[in-house]
Scaffold this motif. Structure first.
Motif, PDB file in Angstrom:
ATOM      1  N   GLY A  19       0.476  -1.075  -0.187  1.00 20.31           N
ATOM      2  CA  GLY A  19      -0.341  -0.063   0.002  1.00 20.31           C
ATOM      3  C   GLY A  19       0.663   1.337  -0.374  1.00 20.31           C
ATOM      4  O   GLY A  19       0.655   2.149  -0.174  1.00 20.31           O
ATOM      5  N   ARG A  20       1.588   1.720  -0.117  1.00 23.28           N
ATOM      6  CA  ARG A  20       3.168   2.400   0.066  1.00 23.28           C
ATOM      7  C   ARG A  20       4.343   1.748   0.221  1.00 23.28           C
ATOM      8  O   ARG A  20       5.103  -0.036   0.794  1.00 23.28           O
ATOM      9  N   ALA A  24       4.633  -0.702  -2.927  1.00 27.37           N
ATOM     10  CA  ALA A  24       4.009   0.077  -3.575  1.00 27.37           C
ATOM     11  C   ALA A  24       4.774   0.613  -4.419  1.00 27.37           C
ATOM     12  O   ALA A  24       4.777   0.134  -6.209  1.00 27.37           O
ATOM     13  N   ASP A  41      -2.997  -5.161   1.308  1.00 24.55           N
ATOM     14  CA  ASP A  41      -2.137  -4.654   2.047  1.00 24.55           C
ATOM     15  C   ASP A  41      -3.691  -4.606   3.151  1.00 24.55           C
ATOM     16  O   ASP A  41      -5.038  -5.175   2.794  1.00 24.55           O
ATOM     17  N   ASP A  43      -4.457  -2.119   5.121  1.00 30.73           N
ATOM     18  CA  ASP A  43      -4.990  -1.258   4.047  1.00 30.73           C
ATOM     19  C   ASP A  43      -6.116  -1.453   3.202  1.00 30.73           C
ATOM     20  O   ASP A  43      -5.412  -0.649   1.892  1.00 30.73           O
ATOM     21  N   LEU A  46      -5.451   2.031   0.676  1.00 26.08           N
ATOM     22  CA  LEU A  46      -4.298   1.578   0.263  1.00 26.08           C
ATOM     23  C   LEU A  46      -3.129   1.495  -0.967  1.00 26.08           C
ATOM     24  O   LEU A  46      -2.820   1.774  -1.286  1.00 26.08           O
ATOM     25  N   ALA A  47      -4.161   0.393  -0.566  1.00 23.80           N
ATOM     26  CA  ALA A  47      -4.212  -0.968  -1.878  1.00 23.80           C
ATOM     27  C   ALA A  47      -4.770  -0.323  -2.972  1.00 23.80           C
ATOM     28  O   ALA A  47      -4.404  -0.511  -4.318  1.00 23.80           O
ATOM     29  N   ALA A  63      -6.419  -5.602  -5.809  1.00 23.63           N
ATOM     30  CA  ALA A  63      -5.647  -4.936  -4.302  1.00 23.63           C
ATOM     31  C   ALA A  63      -6.676  -6.361  -4.335  1.00 23.63           C
ATOM     32  O   ALA A  63      -7.564  -7.075  -4.711  1.00 23.63           O
ATOM     33  N   ALA A  65      -7.170  -7.081  -0.345  1.00 23.42           N
ATOM     34  CA  ALA A  65      -7.393  -6.435   1.462  1.00 23.42           C
ATOM     35  C   ALA A  65      -7.040  -7.169   1.995  1.00 23.42           C
ATOM     36  O   ALA A  65      -7.615  -8.605   2.178  1.00 23.42           O
TER      37      ALA A  65
END
Length: 289
Positions: A19-20, A24, A41, A43, A46-47, A63, A65
């Motif tokens: 997610g970051r 990422a 992720d 989150d 974020l994903a 995604a 999650a």
């Protein structure tokens, strides 16, 4: 999305904790190099944002999650890749949590959480991925370890978790020799939220160590390990530190040792006193030679 060199054309890849930060960066470059990417992720927002970024650039991404730290959750993440793209060709076990504490102040709940995500999460995702890869006779797993496993102050839990990930890499490599499924690891270094926590904890002693070390600088080596170009690498740990790319040595027996058919405590003490056992290793990460 402009396909840079197409190292991952036709492959489907899962990146956990994407997610970051580093995750990422790995996901974005994998997509740029032609892979269809599952962005995991805990989150979901974020994903989803990373997926949207990849799609906006012309890539393919979905995604997934959820936490990697349960068997069912890890299975769902790998399953999402198979469902969306028909297979899983690569896995980057990036998801992890970080913490610092002196042993006299270590919170046992924090210690457990670090091990559950960093060790069990990597193991569970890897086990599901291996079971999906073996029937096809191909696949690449990239585990994420850290130089902290060689010894770093206040990192007992984190260092232990990353040491376990390195050992997992060596063991799986032995298990999967000749199957077409490869397992390697990376030891990255970047200025991320973990670096911020590290600097806040240690103050001036740590400040500035990760300047100009962006997550993106670590991604090419990870994509290389996912690709067929690295077919000759198996059971290896690749280290990145700023502009330096290097290899980390496996645990090794030093010297030739000394022998005694019936060791006693006194004989052991005498062997050490005489310098016959072998050189002592320094504490912490160091360069051989």
């Amino acid at each position: 999305m402009t396909n840079v060199t197409g190292f991952l054309d036709g492959k489907a890849v899962v990146v956990t904790g994407a997610g970051r930060g580093l995750g990422a960066a790995y996901a974005r470059l994998a997509a740029a190099e032609g892979a269809a990417v599952v962005v995991n992720d805990v989150d979901a927002d974020l994903a989803g944002a990373v997926v949207a970024e990849i799609r906006a650039a012309g890539g393919r991404a979905e995604a997934a999650a959820g936490s990697v730290a349960t068997w069912e959750g890890a299975g769902a993440i790998i399953g999402a890749c198979v469902d969306a793209f028909g297979a899983v060709d690569g896995l980057v076990n990036n998801a992890g949590i970080f913490g610092l504490a002196h042993p006299s102040e270590q919170d046992p709940a924090d210690f457990r959480a670090i091990l559950e995500v960093n060790v069990l999460g990597s193991a569970y995702c890897g086990l599901h991925a291996i079971r999906a890869m073996l029937p096809r006779g191909t696949g690449s797993i990239v585990n994420v370890t850290s130089g902290a496993h060689a010894g770093s102050a206040a990192m007992g839990a984190y260092g232990a978790s990353k040491g376990a990930v390195a050992s997992l890499t060596y063991c799986w490599a032995a298990d999967l020799e000749g199957t077409g499924v490869r397992v390697n690891a990376v030891s990255p270094n970047a200025h991320t939220r973990m670096a911020d926590v590290y600097e806040a904890y240690l103050g001036d002693a740590a400040r500035g160590q990760n300047v100009d070390k962006s997550p993106d600088r670590n991604a090419p080596a990870v994509v290389y390990l996912l690709s067929d170009a690295s077919a000759g690498l198996h059971g290896q740990v690749v280290r990145l530190d700023g502009d330096e790319l290097s290899m980390m040595a496996h645990p090794t027996v030093q010297g030739t040792g000394t022998h005694d058919p019936s060791w006693t405590v006194g004989a052991v003490a005498a062997a050490f006193a005489a310098g016959k056992v072998g050189p002592l290793s320094p504490v912490g990460l160091h360069r051989a030679g």
